[in-house]
Write an enzyme that holds these catalytic residues in place. Structure first.
Site, PDB file in Angstrom:
ATOM      1  N   LYS A  56      45.866   3.063 -47.503  1.00  0.00           N
ATOM      2  CA  LYS A  56      45.781   4.450 -48.007  1.00  0.00           C
ATOM      3  C   LYS A  56      46.189   4.419 -49.462  1.00  0.00           C
ATOM      4  O   LYS A  56      47.226   3.835 -49.794  1.00  0.00           O
ATOM      5  CB  LYS A  56      46.710   5.324 -47.173  1.00  0.00           C
ATOM      6  CG  LYS A  56      47.194   6.605 -47.817  1.00  0.00           C
ATOM      7  CD  LYS A  56      47.885   7.492 -46.799  1.00  0.00           C
ATOM      8  CE  LYS A  56      49.102   8.192 -47.363  1.00  0.00           C
ATOM      9  NZ  LYS A  56      49.799   8.979 -46.318  1.00  0.00           N
ATOM     10  N   GLU A 111      43.305  13.063 -47.082  1.00  0.00           N
ATOM     11  CA  GLU A 111      44.523  13.697 -46.576  1.00  0.00           C
ATOM     12  C   GLU A 111      45.000  14.786 -47.536  1.00  0.00           C
ATOM     13  O   GLU A 111      45.154  14.530 -48.735  1.00  0.00           O
ATOM     14  CB  GLU A 111      45.588  12.597 -46.405  1.00  0.00           C
ATOM     15  CG  GLU A 111      46.900  13.050 -45.820  1.00  0.00           C
ATOM     16  CD  GLU A 111      47.872  11.873 -45.631  1.00  0.00           C
ATOM     17  OE1 GLU A 111      47.430  10.695 -45.698  1.00  0.00           O
ATOM     18  OE2 GLU A 111      49.071  12.123 -45.435  1.00  0.00           O
ATOM     19  N   ASP A 166      45.040   9.993 -50.118  1.00  0.00           N
ATOM     20  CA  ASP A 166      45.990  11.083 -49.882  1.00  0.00           C
ATOM     21  C   ASP A 166      46.254  11.810 -51.196  1.00  0.00           C
ATOM     22  O   ASP A 166      46.749  11.216 -52.156  1.00  0.00           O
ATOM     23  CB  ASP A 166      47.308  10.515 -49.328  1.00  0.00           C
ATOM     24  CG  ASP A 166      48.294  11.600 -48.916  1.00  0.00           C
ATOM     25  OD1 ASP A 166      47.978  12.800 -49.074  1.00  0.00           O
ATOM     26  OD2 ASP A 166      49.391  11.241 -48.432  1.00  0.00           O
ATOM     27  N   LYS A 191      47.049   6.741 -52.921  1.00  0.00           N
ATOM     28  CA  LYS A 191      47.400   8.075 -53.390  1.00  0.00           C
ATOM     29  C   LYS A 191      46.454   8.438 -54.525  1.00  0.00           C
ATOM     30  O   LYS A 191      46.149   7.587 -55.390  1.00  0.00           O
ATOM     31  CB  LYS A 191      48.843   8.078 -53.893  1.00  0.00           C
ATOM     32  CG  LYS A 191      49.871   7.838 -52.791  1.00  0.00           C
ATOM     33  CD  LYS A 191      49.965   9.035 -51.853  1.00  0.00           C
ATOM     34  CE  LYS A 191      51.157   8.929 -50.931  1.00  0.00           C
ATOM     35  NZ  LYS A 191      51.305  10.124 -50.075  1.00  0.00           N
ATOM     36  N   ASP A 223      48.346  16.906 -43.556  1.00  0.00           N
ATOM     37  CA  ASP A 223      49.711  16.380 -43.486  1.00  0.00           C
ATOM     38  C   ASP A 223      50.655  17.571 -43.715  1.00  0.00           C
ATOM     39  O   ASP A 223      51.118  18.214 -42.756  1.00  0.00           O
ATOM     40  CB  ASP A 223      49.873  15.276 -44.548  1.00  0.00           C
ATOM     41  CG  ASP A 223      51.295  14.771 -44.729  1.00  0.00           C
ATOM     42  OD1 ASP A 223      52.222  15.315 -44.109  1.00  0.00           O
ATOM     43  OD2 ASP A 223      51.511  13.818 -45.524  1.00  0.00           O
ATOM     44  N   LYS A 250      53.905  13.694 -38.484  1.00  0.00           N
ATOM     45  CA  LYS A 250      55.208  13.193 -38.955  1.00  0.00           C
ATOM     46  C   LYS A 250      56.274  13.957 -38.193  1.00  0.00           C
ATOM     47  O   LYS A 250      56.373  15.188 -38.329  1.00  0.00           O
ATOM     48  CB  LYS A 250      55.395  13.475 -40.443  1.00  0.00           C
ATOM     49  CG  LYS A 250      54.608  12.598 -41.378  1.00  0.00           C
ATOM     50  CD  LYS A 250      54.931  12.925 -42.825  1.00  0.00           C
ATOM     51  CE  LYS A 250      54.021  12.116 -43.745  1.00  0.00           C
ATOM     52  NZ  LYS A 250      54.095  12.589 -45.136  1.00  0.00           N
ATOM     53  N   GLY A 273      54.424   8.615 -42.489  1.00  0.00           N
ATOM     54  CA  GLY A 273      55.750   8.089 -42.800  1.00  0.00           C
ATOM     55  C   GLY A 273      56.390   8.859 -43.932  1.00  0.00           C
ATOM     56  O   GLY A 273      55.710   9.581 -44.672  1.00  0.00           O
ATOM     57  N   SER A 321      50.736   2.776 -47.295  1.00  0.00           N
ATOM     58  CA  SER A 321      50.467   3.804 -48.291  1.00  0.00           C
ATOM     59  C   SER A 321      50.770   3.227 -49.670  1.00  0.00           C
ATOM     60  O   SER A 321      51.895   2.800 -49.926  1.00  0.00           O
ATOM     61  CB  SER A 321      51.355   5.017 -48.009  1.00  0.00           C
ATOM     62  OG  SER A 321      51.219   5.991 -49.013  1.00  0.00           O
TER      63      SER A 321
HETATM   64  O1  OSB Z   1      52.127  12.214 -48.051  1.00  0.00           O
HETATM   65  O2  OSB Z   1      52.228  10.737 -46.570  1.00  0.00           O
HETATM   66  C1  OSB Z   1      52.712  11.282 -47.539  1.00  0.00           C
HETATM   67  C2  OSB Z   1      55.828   9.410 -48.653  1.00  0.00           C
HETATM   68  C3  OSB Z   1      56.662  10.465 -48.964  1.00  0.00           C
HETATM   69  C4  OSB Z   1      56.197  11.746 -48.838  1.00  0.00           C
HETATM   70  C5  OSB Z   1      54.904  11.982 -48.425  1.00  0.00           C
HETATM   71  C6  OSB Z   1      54.062  10.935 -48.093  1.00  0.00           C
HETATM   72  C7  OSB Z   1      54.536   9.623 -48.253  1.00  0.00           C
HETATM   73  C8  OSB Z   1      53.712   8.437 -48.036  1.00  0.00           C
HETATM   74  C9  OSB Z   1      54.434   7.163 -47.669  1.00  0.00           C
HETATM   75  O3  OSB Z   1      52.523   8.406 -48.192  1.00  0.00           O
HETATM   76  C10 OSB Z   1      54.360   6.918 -46.227  1.00  0.00           C
HETATM   77  C11 OSB Z   1      55.254   5.777 -45.799  1.00  0.00           C
HETATM   78  O4  OSB Z   1      54.809   4.652 -45.869  1.00  0.00           O
HETATM   79  O5  OSB Z   1      56.390   6.028 -45.377  1.00  0.00           O
HETATM   80 MG    MG Z   2      50.419  12.592 -46.911  1.00  0.00          MG
END
Ligand code: OSB
Ligand code: MG
Length: 368
Positions: A161, A213, A188, A163, A238, A262, A290, A135
């Protein structure tokens, strides 16, 4: 198994770089680690709340309070506790799923270590290694994003992925796709849009994304279904998937074609497996999300992602993606773009106690 005491610690772990999403920038991971001491030995878990309630209504200060005042005492009052009973014992307390998940994970670890079984074996994992995705946070500009993505591809990551947020969506996605025409790519939004943004979100259809996402708010299931009907890109949820029941509702409404599972968000690895099983039965692909986990939760996520329904690469990256010093003796690493599923008893990790101690900013022992 009787729990004798529960040690809670707030850790501050500096991130290797700031991590920016539509809801904010983090430079230090604030996380709670849990150590249960039981008649059968110790177990470790991780509560994945963040410092502020921006991704979820849960946050570390609230998690600490509810754990010490309500959830941990309820577990300590039990005799012959099993991992399967943790959720039932904690069910009278509404919400606080991340806290429940972290406590259940510690009990699971102790119980499986005692039984000589791995978490992956217990959950029903079927593969020894899983493809790693990463991510990537919002960067200063599109060129910096392309650089960052190139770096992760160079490390071997098999799915990217990025953001997105209003104003940092179509151009960023276009730049990454132009630089890397063949990669598995997804975006995402972390709830940053509304149905009024449908034209912007539909513009992302041009970039051959695996999925988008969580474009809308956590409780916008009906709007997600309406949006999905307007997009070619599959909608993945998510934040909205807070339980197996929420997953059932999302599928029934057509609000999600793919689900990010998750364990923290849904109250634990056992509930996560129920969502997995439901999605397999419905023919809906899932992947493992994650929460910037330490080696504790990262090992558990690798185990979860080894179940057969996890047909898309997840956000299960190497410890080095976020941390210079993880708190486990053997950090999670990448091998040809894969993460090895731990096969040792319980979570299959050993804690680096000195690293835990060095990162601790608050510590509390709760006894029966
Ligand atoms: O939306 O998936 C998410 C991290 C913190 C809170 C929300 C998200 C995320 C990530 C990182 O996208 C995922 C990771 O690599 O742990
Ligand atoms: Mg997410």
């Amino acid at each position: 198994m009787d729990i004798e005491s529960v040690e809670l610690r707030v850790l501050h772990l500096p991130l290797v770089q700031p991590f920016t999403t539509s809801f904010g920038t983090e430079t230090v991971r604030e996380v709670i680690v849990v150590r249960v001491r039981t008649s059968a030995g110790d177990g470790w878990g991780e509560i994945v709340t963040q410092h502020a309630p921006l991704y979820s209504s849960e946050y570390t200060g609230g998690a600490w309070d509810v754990a010490r005042r309500f959830l941990v005492p309820a577990l300590l009052a039990q005799r012959r506790l099993t991992p399967q009973r943790v959720a039932n014992v904690l069910a009278p307390f509404v919400g606080h799923r991340m806290v429940k998940a972290g406590l259940e994970l510690a009990v699971l670890d102790a119980s499986l270590r005692r039984a000589g079984r791995s978490l992956a074996g217990f959950l029903g994992g079927v593969v020894p290694r899983i493809p790693a995705g990463v991510s990537v946070g919002i960067q200063a500009d599109a060129a910096a994003l392309v650089d960052a993505v190139g770096g992760y591809l160079g490390e071997g990551y098999r799915r990217i992925k990025i953001k997105i947020a209003p104003g940092r969506d179509v151009a960023d996605t276009a730049a990454v796709r132009a630089a890397f025409p063949e990669i598995a790519l997804q975006v995402d939004a972390n709830s940053a849009y509304t149905l009024d943004d449908v034209d912007t979100l539909a513009a992302l259809d041009a970039y051959d994304l695996l999925l988008i996402e969580q474009p809308l708010q956590e409780d916008d299931l009906v709007d997600h279904a309406r949006l999905a009907a307007r997009l070619r890109t599959p909608v993945c949820l998510d934040e909205s998937i807070v339980s197996d029941k929420a997953a059932a509702d999302a599928l029934a409404l057509g609000a999600a074609a793919i689900i990010n599972i998750k364990a923290g968000r849904v109250g634990g690895y056992l509930e996560a497996r129920r969502i997995h099983d439901r999605c397999v039965a419905a023919g809906v692909p899932v992947w493992c999300g994650g929460m910037l986990e330490t080696g504790i939760g990262r090992a558990a996520n690798a185990a979860l992602a080894s179940l057969p329904g996890f047909t898309l690469p997840g956000d299960v990256s190497a410890s080095s993606r976020f941390y210079r010093h993880d708190i486990v003796a053997e950090p999670i690493t990448l091998d040809d773009g894969f993460v090895t599923v731990p096969s040792g008893d319980g979570l299959g990790i050993e804690i680096d106690h000195a690293a835990v101690e060095a990162a601790t900013v608050e510590r509390l022992d709760v006894r029966a």
